[in-house]
Design a protein around this motif. Structure first.
Motif, mmCIF file in Angstrom:
data_model
loop_
_atom_site.group_PDB
_atom_site.id
_atom_site.type_symbol
_atom_site.label_atom_id
_atom_site.label_comp_id
_atom_site.label_asym_id
_atom_site.label_seq_id
_atom_site.Cartn_x
_atom_site.Cartn_y
_atom_site.Cartn_z
ATOM 1 N N ASN A 3 -31.459 8.864 16.324
ATOM 2 C CA ASN A 3 -32.082 9.142 15.036
ATOM 3 C C ASN A 3 -33.583 9.204 15.184
ATOM 4 O OD1 ASN A 3 -32.086 9.508 12.203
ATOM 5 N ND2 ASN A 3 -30.341 8.099 12.057
ATOM 6 N N TYR A 4 -34.204 10.221 14.583
ATOM 7 C CA TYR A 4 -35.646 10.393 14.636
ATOM 8 C C TYR A 4 -36.176 10.292 13.213
ATOM 9 C CZ TYR A 4 -34.024 13.002 18.758
ATOM 10 O OH TYR A 4 -33.393 13.407 19.900
ATOM 11 N N ASN A 5 -36.366 9.104 12.721
ATOM 12 C CA ASN A 5 -36.722 8.950 11.322
ATOM 13 C C ASN A 5 -38.208 8.736 11.092
ATOM 14 O OD1 ASN A 5 -34.050 9.072 10.194
ATOM 15 N ND2 ASN A 5 -33.681 7.134 11.242
ATOM 16 N N CYS A 205 -31.194 15.790 8.475
ATOM 17 C CA CYS A 205 -31.912 16.541 9.494
ATOM 18 C C CYS A 205 -33.193 15.785 9.794
ATOM 19 C CB CYS A 205 -32.231 17.952 8.999
ATOM 20 S SG CYS A 205 -33.230 18.927 10.154
ATOM 21 N N THR A 206 -33.267 15.178 10.985
ATOM 22 C CA THR A 206 -34.413 14.344 11.327
ATOM 23 C C THR A 206 -34.952 14.690 12.706
ATOM 24 O OG1 THR A 206 -32.809 12.675 12.105
ATOM 25 C CG2 THR A 206 -33.737 12.352 9.929
ATOM 26 N N ILE A 222 -40.444 17.056 17.670
ATOM 27 C CA ILE A 222 -39.293 17.006 18.580
ATOM 28 C C ILE A 222 -38.160 17.840 17.990
ATOM 29 C CG2 ILE A 222 -39.792 14.769 19.647
ATOM 30 C CD1 ILE A 222 -38.012 13.468 17.619
ATOM 31 N N ALA A 223 -37.215 18.219 18.824
ATOM 32 C CA ALA A 223 -36.079 19.005 18.343
ATOM 33 C C ALA A 223 -35.295 18.215 17.295
ATOM 34 C CB ALA A 223 -35.166 19.368 19.513
ATOM 35 N N PRO A 224 -34.953 18.826 16.165
ATOM 36 C CA PRO A 224 -34.276 18.091 15.094
ATOM 37 C C PRO A 224 -32.834 17.730 15.434
ATOM 38 C CG PRO A 224 -34.410 20.418 14.552
ATOM 39 C CD PRO A 224 -35.220 20.222 15.801
#
Length: 277
Positions: A3-5, A205-206, A222-224
């Motif tokens: 997860n990229y939050n 979508c993060t 960064i790539a989602p």
């Protein structure tokens, strides 16, 4: 990392190098071009199906299968180019039949993913697609429903009675932030008037990408990661007062849907997910 939050909290190595950003911008442009070429290619294939000696229902199924496979090919191409990654939970196609499928709408690719997840899917489409020479044959052979159709409810009821699922985005268009959830009453109206249950899909979508009004070269750091979670089916009649006027029922169900989605998409929930990861 799943997860990229919070991009600012990522370690320096996780942030994109300028060369990587340029690569992904060029790759995204290439995929937009691939999408532009895809519709004409499919339009060439479909006339061959239209003249085959099989039933109209079989032609429709084949057309929808081609659309579904084409969507997943497009998405997997983007994944292979490291332009995105995705997670679908549960990792299976959407099983229910004769249901209304709804989803929040953060990205341009949302419909592509859902079409890839469900073969037997009828879409509510913009009327302009029925006039475009590259898409008119596709939407007709797939037996989709234009959003300006005069007998819209009757057409939808027919599809649902045949065991088809209907996709509709309650927001009508892509949102600007996760918990905006500006749900219109269209999905609730359709569910109540056709007496159909609802399958909600939660999309994350993060970091956010391919948003409304965003240029193709606006690449996130960064790539989602796209995450799709098929939630528990909603029994429509349990969430409205059956003796209330229809207009009140629409509002009741719309409010329920918003309240269902919001806890999953608030910043508090996202931060909790980030800590858990």
């Amino acid at each position: 990392m799943d997860n990229y939050n919070n991009i600012e909290s990522l370690p320096l190595g996780a942030k994109s190098h300028p060369a990587n950003t340029l690569y992904r911008a060029l790759g995204t442009a290439l995929c937009y071009a691939l999408f532009g070429l895809g519709a004409p290619v499919v339009s060439i294939i479909l006339p061959l199906i239209s003249i085959m000696p099989v039933s109209p229902s079989q032609k429709k199924q084949w057309t929808r299968a081609i659309i579904s496979k084409s969507c997943m090919f497009y998405l997997n191409t983007m994944k292979a180019l490291s332009l995105l990654t995705y997670s679908i939970k549960p990792t299976a196609t959407i099983a229910p039949k004769g249901k209304i499928i709804i989803a929040n709408h953060p990205s341009l690719l949302d419909a592509f993913f859902i079409l890839g997840m469900c073969n037997n899917l009828c879409c509510i489409t913009k009327s302009t697609l029925w006039k475009n020479p590259f898409t008119a044959l596709i939407v007709r052979m797939a037996d989709y429903i234009p959003n300006n159709c005069e007998d819209f409810i009757q057409q939808a009821q027919k599809r649902l009675n045949n065991g088809e699922n209907i996709l509709i985005f309650p927001e009508g268009t892509r949102n600007y932030y996760d918990d905006q959830l500006d749900f219109k009453r269209g999905a609730a109206n359709l569910a109540i008037l056709t007496e159909s249950d609802i399958v909600p899909i939660l999309i994350k979508c993060t970091p956010r990408a391919m948003q409304k009004g965003e240029k193709f070269y606006s690449i996130p750091a960064i790539a989602p990661l796209f995450s799709f979670d098929v939630l528990k089916t909603i029994e429509t009649k349990k969430h409205i007062k059956m003796d209330s006027p229809k207009t009140l029922q629409y509002r009741q169900l719309t409010r329920y849907l918003i309240d269902l989605y919001r806890p999953h998409l608030t910043k508090t929930e996202l931060l909790k997910s980030s800590d858990a990861a």
